[in-house]
Design an enzyme around this catalytic site. Structure first.
Site, PDB file in Angstrom:
ATOM      1  N   HIS A 142      -7.934  53.055  13.191  1.00  0.00           N
ATOM      2  CA  HIS A 142      -8.017  53.190  11.731  1.00  0.00           C
ATOM      3  C   HIS A 142      -6.737  52.711  11.044  1.00  0.00           C
ATOM      4  CE1 HIS A 142      -6.255  57.396  12.088  1.00  0.00           C
ATOM      5  NE2 HIS A 142      -5.751  57.077  10.917  1.00  0.00           N
TER       6      HIS A 142
ATOM      7  N   ASP B  77      -9.793  56.004  19.180  1.00  0.00           N
ATOM      8  CA  ASP B  77      -9.173  55.479  17.951  1.00  0.00           C
ATOM      9  C   ASP B  77      -7.873  54.704  18.252  1.00  0.00           C
ATOM     10  OD1 ASP B  77      -8.360  55.006  15.366  1.00  0.00           O
ATOM     11  OD2 ASP B  77      -8.632  57.057  14.675  1.00  0.00           O
TER      12      ASP B  77
ATOM     13  N   SER C  18      -0.525  59.280  12.300  1.00  0.00           N
ATOM     14  CA  SER C  18      -1.561  58.540  12.995  1.00  0.00           C
ATOM     15  C   SER C  18      -0.937  57.378  13.746  1.00  0.00           C
ATOM     16  CB  SER C  18      -2.588  58.005  12.019  1.00  0.00           C
ATOM     17  OG  SER C  18      -3.567  58.970  11.826  1.00  0.00           O
TER      18      SER C  18
HETATM   19  N1  ARG Z   1      -8.498  62.087   9.430  1.00  0.00           N
HETATM   20  C1  ARG Z   1      -7.709  61.034   9.965  1.00  0.00           C
HETATM   21  C2  ARG Z   1      -6.512  60.766   9.021  1.00  0.00           C
HETATM   22  O1  ARG Z   1      -6.309  61.458   8.075  1.00  0.00           O
HETATM   23  C3  ARG Z   1      -8.478  59.802  10.265  1.00  0.00           C
HETATM   24  C4  ARG Z   1      -8.979  59.052   9.093  1.00  0.00           C
HETATM   25  C5  ARG Z   1      -9.710  57.787   9.393  1.00  0.00           C
HETATM   26  N2  ARG Z   1     -11.094  57.999   9.690  1.00  0.00           N
HETATM   27  C6  ARG Z   1     -12.113  58.181   8.773  1.00  0.00           C
HETATM   28  N3  ARG Z   1     -13.320  58.398   9.206  1.00  0.00           N
HETATM   29  N4  ARG Z   1     -11.933  58.114   7.482  1.00  0.00           N
HETATM   30  O2  ARG Z   1      -6.060  59.710   8.730  1.00  0.00           O
HETATM   31  N1  ASP Z   2      -5.349  60.986  10.369  1.00  0.00           N
HETATM   32  C1  ASP Z   2      -4.006  61.162   9.871  1.00  0.00           C
HETATM   33  C2  ASP Z   2      -3.286  59.816   9.717  1.00  0.00           C
HETATM   34  O1  ASP Z   2      -3.905  58.778   9.554  1.00  0.00           O
HETATM   35  C3  ASP Z   2      -3.251  62.117  10.709  1.00  0.00           C
HETATM   36  C4  ASP Z   2      -3.434  63.527  10.240  1.00  0.00           C
HETATM   37  O2  ASP Z   2      -3.546  63.744   9.026  1.00  0.00           O
HETATM   38  O3  ASP Z   2      -3.408  64.413  11.084  1.00  0.00           O
HETATM   39  O4  ASP Z   2      -2.080  59.757   9.614  1.00  0.00           O
END
Ligand code: ARG
Ligand code: ASP
Length: 727
Positions: A83, A219, A650
């Site tokens: 991502h 990921d 991330s």
């Molecule tokens: N929750 C994770 C973060 O905050 C992954 C986000 C990317 N994935 C998604 N399905 N939007 O960045």
């Molecule tokens: N998914 C988040 C990021 O892209 C990481 C998190 O918020 O735990 O940085």
């Protein structure tokens, strides 16, 4: 037997290890090393951060501004999340080569794809510059005088600090403005895409599984850093060479077990751990509910159409994902604060602070901080909430504002740089018009706009309502749908054709048309009101709040000498450490620490856009063909630990006790997302892809074994058990 089982369950789910804190690498030796060693760490603080020799920090970089990445070979091979690499993978994708869908693997270095606009930043060193930044600052100064003085000092330090000509320097405030550190950095700009799994692996589970444990997302994506002949940063050139790092992370083949020490090294973005009760209340009871509700409406409408049309799904999936990401996080955050009695805990802390301050004459100056902060937050509420309504209602969730903003920018170009510049940009905008509307479905946009308009008009406190908007509503008897239809129909900014026509007019005619445009007027009036009716007072209050938060932070550190304080995240390099462990998020639910490929097959929905599985992965699964990467006929996939991470982490490496890579951080469990405000060791867990799954996908799934051969695979556990080293 039953009792033993219960005890094991209890241990694996509940035992909380210290995991809180995002620590400065510079102070690990003095503050954290002893604790880290007691938790199992075998290396030293100097191995993690050193300016005298290659250390772990030389393998960790900020990736593309908002994520983290790590170097995993002597030839600059770089690992980050799928991502995080997404937009660059998308940029190289087209109908013939859809790398998002199919994945991509360069067979050799010649096939690696340059990513324009992508850079990575390494940290050469960091330095405490607090006394220089605060030189000339006096207690009598107002906040703005203080800022002028510190800004000036910062410019001076940037000019005089010792650094090489290829290095940059930036200075950040820590502990709410009580300390300042300078970071000397090196930024590489020739970064190439080396490999990525298909979305069905890299984004498996997509938004449904986002923030969720148990998780089965691979990921990750792989890049390479290129440098000039001197190994220094250079702009893209075919003659550039793979970067030779000062250090790269060996990859452990041994995986993790419950209770193992782990640390995560990266660039966490933003946290606010030291708010008072009223500060937390502002977020969880005032702001989050507004944001959640408006996004709720938006997502429901998008989803309704995305489910019925393949085309709509393609158009809206990226926007949906980004709106849903924060939305889901806020919901989890509010639930987590409630479940852990976060407000009550803050209340207790504020009371204890007040008690100690009241009982000690040396702290007399701190006596009114909490009360004054509370009063300021209460006064700010109506403005902060209105700002959220307007931002979420009209700037974030509907696309209309984008078009207005572009036209506004054109007008600014005319005023600032004259007709020629204006004309040039206008031609570009006319050319872009079709692209601008490529992913826009007006039916969906209008439905969202009308729905959010209703919410904003009814939700904002009366004095914070935009008079122009209210006049229009009166005229339309609050028929939001008809008003929206008319607004879109009467504007030239709502479709590519009229935008092209608009851009053929000379500036005077252009301006006349623009000034008569209902969308232009809607947003001009709204922004004017936000600026003078809301932001003016809000900024005054927020300046006072930040002054008090600085003093409160300083006070906390003096009043609670027994507590250890780590600075809030601010997108600078930090270390967090904890242990691999499951959790009990709710009564009766036990999260195990590790997931397996079996879970992918459990979730498999053929043809589904979130849960489809690639036929080759199914074949490998059925044949249990895991090479050296599986364990007893099973393929490890992801694991959780009590490391304190946030957005920006991330792509951060998860590192074992010996300094080897064991996983790749990419998310947190939903029940623990309040860690940005109030970390709870029982509930907060970060989620990492297991390094062995990454190797398996590269080698067995993609057939890119040459990349694995480039890495240094190690067997730290086999070694410590005295077994012979494989490979
Ligand atoms: N929750 C994770 C973060 O905050 C992954 C986000 C990317 N994935 C998604 N399905 N939007 O960045
Ligand atoms: N998914 C988040 C990021 O892209 C990481 C998190 O918020 O735990 O940085």
């Amino acid at each position: 037997m039953k009792r033993i089982f219960l005890i094991i369950l209890f241990i694996s789910c509940r035992l909380a290890y210290a995991g809180e804190g995002m620590w400065l690498p510079l102070f690990l030796k003095s503050i954290n090393e002893a604790e880290m060693k007691s938790m199992g760490m075998k290396i030293s603080a100097e191995d993690i951060y050193s300016i005298n020799k290659g250390s772990l920090k030389d393998a960790v970089c900020q990736f593309g501004g908002g994520c983290t990445g790590e170097i995993i070979s002597s030839q600059g091979l770089l690992l980050t999340n799928h991502h995080c690499g997404y937009s660059y993978i998308q940029g190289h994708s087209n109908l013939e080569h859809n790398y998002l869908k199919e994945g991509f693997w360069a067979k050799d270095k010649n096939e690696e794809l340059p990513c324009s606009g992508l850079s990575i930043m390494l940290i050469s060193r960091m330095e405490d510059v607090t006394s220089q930044v605060l030189q000339g600052v006096t207690p009598a100064m107002s906040e703005s005088e203080r800022k002028i003085q510190t800004d000036k000092n910062i410019v001076d330090i940037q000019k005089t600090i010792r650094k090489e000509n290829y290095e940059d320097v930036f200075i950040r405030s820590f502990y709410n403005g009580n300390q300042f550190f300078a970071f000397v950095t090196v930024t590489y700009k020739d970064i190439r895409l080396v490999g990525t799994p298909p979305e069905s692996i890299g984004k498996f589970g997509a938004d449904t599984d986002n923030w969720i444990w148990p998780r089965h997302t691979g990921d990750f994506s792989i890049f390479r850093i290129y440098a000039g002949p001197d190994n220094l940063p250079a702009t893209y050139s075919t003659s550039n060479k793979p970067y030779t790092p000062k250090h790269f992370l060996p990859v452990s083949m041994d995986g993790v077990a419950e209770g193992d020490f782990t640390m995560v090294f990266g660039f966490p973005g933003r946290t606010t751990e030291y708010l008072t009760e009223e500060g937390v209340r502002q977020i969880t009871e005032e702001q989050n509910p507004v944001r959640i509700e408006l996004r709720d409406r938006t997502l429901k409408i998008m989803d309704k159409y995305m489910r019925t049309s393949e085309r709509t799904k393609l158009q809206y999936s990226a926007r949906y994902a980004s709106i849903a990401n924060a939305w889901k996080k806020w919901i989890g955050e509010n639930q987590g604060i409630k479940q852990t009695h976060g407000l009550e805990k803050k209340h207790e802390q504020d009371l204890e602070f007040q008690k100690r301050v009241d009982n000690n004459p040396a702290f007399a100056e701190y006596r009114n901080i909490i009360n004054n902060l509370s009063a300021l937050y209460k006064e700010l509420r109506t403005f902060a909430v209105a700002r959220d309504y307007y931002a979420e209602g009209f700037q974030r969730n509907v696309d209309l504002y984008n078009c207005y903003a572009r036209v506004k920018k054109l007008q600014d170009v005319f005023e600032g740089r004259g007709e020629q510049a204006f004309d040039n940009q206008r031609i570009q905008m006319a050319k872009d018009a079709a692209i601008l509307f490529k992913d826009i479905d007006l039916k969906i946009e209008k439905e969202i706009f009308a729905s959010l308009l209703e919410k904003v008009v009814n939700g904002v406190d009366a004095p914070q309502r935009v008079p122009y908007m209210m006049d229009k509503m009166k005229l339309y008897h609050h028929d939001y749908k008809t008003y929206t239809n008319d607004l879109y129909a009467q504007s030239m900014l709502t479709n590519p054709d009229s935008l092209v026509v608009l851009n053929t007019l000379n500036h005077n005619e252009w301006l006349q048309k623009v000034k008569a445009d209902p969308v232009w007027n809607f947003f001009e009036e709204m922004n004017y009101f936000i600026q003078y009716g809301i932001q003016k007072r809000a900024t005054e209050l927020e300046d006072q709040i930040s002054t008090l938060r600085r003093i409160h932070m300083e006070a906390l550190m003096k009043v609670f000498p027994e507590r250890r304080f780590y600075p809030d995240a601010n997108s600078t390099l930090r270390v967090t450490y904890g242990k691999v462990q499951g959790s009990t998020p709710r009564d009766g639910i036990c999260y195990q620490a590790q997931t397996w490929l079996d879970g992918v097959m459990e979730k498999y929905v053929p043809g589904d856009y979130e849960f489809d599985v690639h036929p080759k992965l199914i074949r490998l699964y059925k044949a249990r063909d895991y090479g050296d990467y599986g364990v007893d006929g099973k393929m490890p996939l992801a694991f959780i630990a009590s490391n304190h991470t946030t957005g920006g982490n991330s792509g951060s490496p998860a590192i074992d006790a010996n300094g080897n890579l064991i996983g790749l951080n990419f998310d947190r469990v939903w029940e623990g997302t309040m860690s940005d405000i109030n970390y709870d060791p029982d509930l907060c867990r970060n989620i990492m892809v297991d390094a062995r799954y990454i190797l398996f996908i590269i080698d067995k799934f993609a057939g890119a074994g040459h990349l694995v051969a480039e890495m240094k695979l190690v067997h730290p556990k086999a070694k410590s058990k005295g077994k012979s080293k494989k490979k």
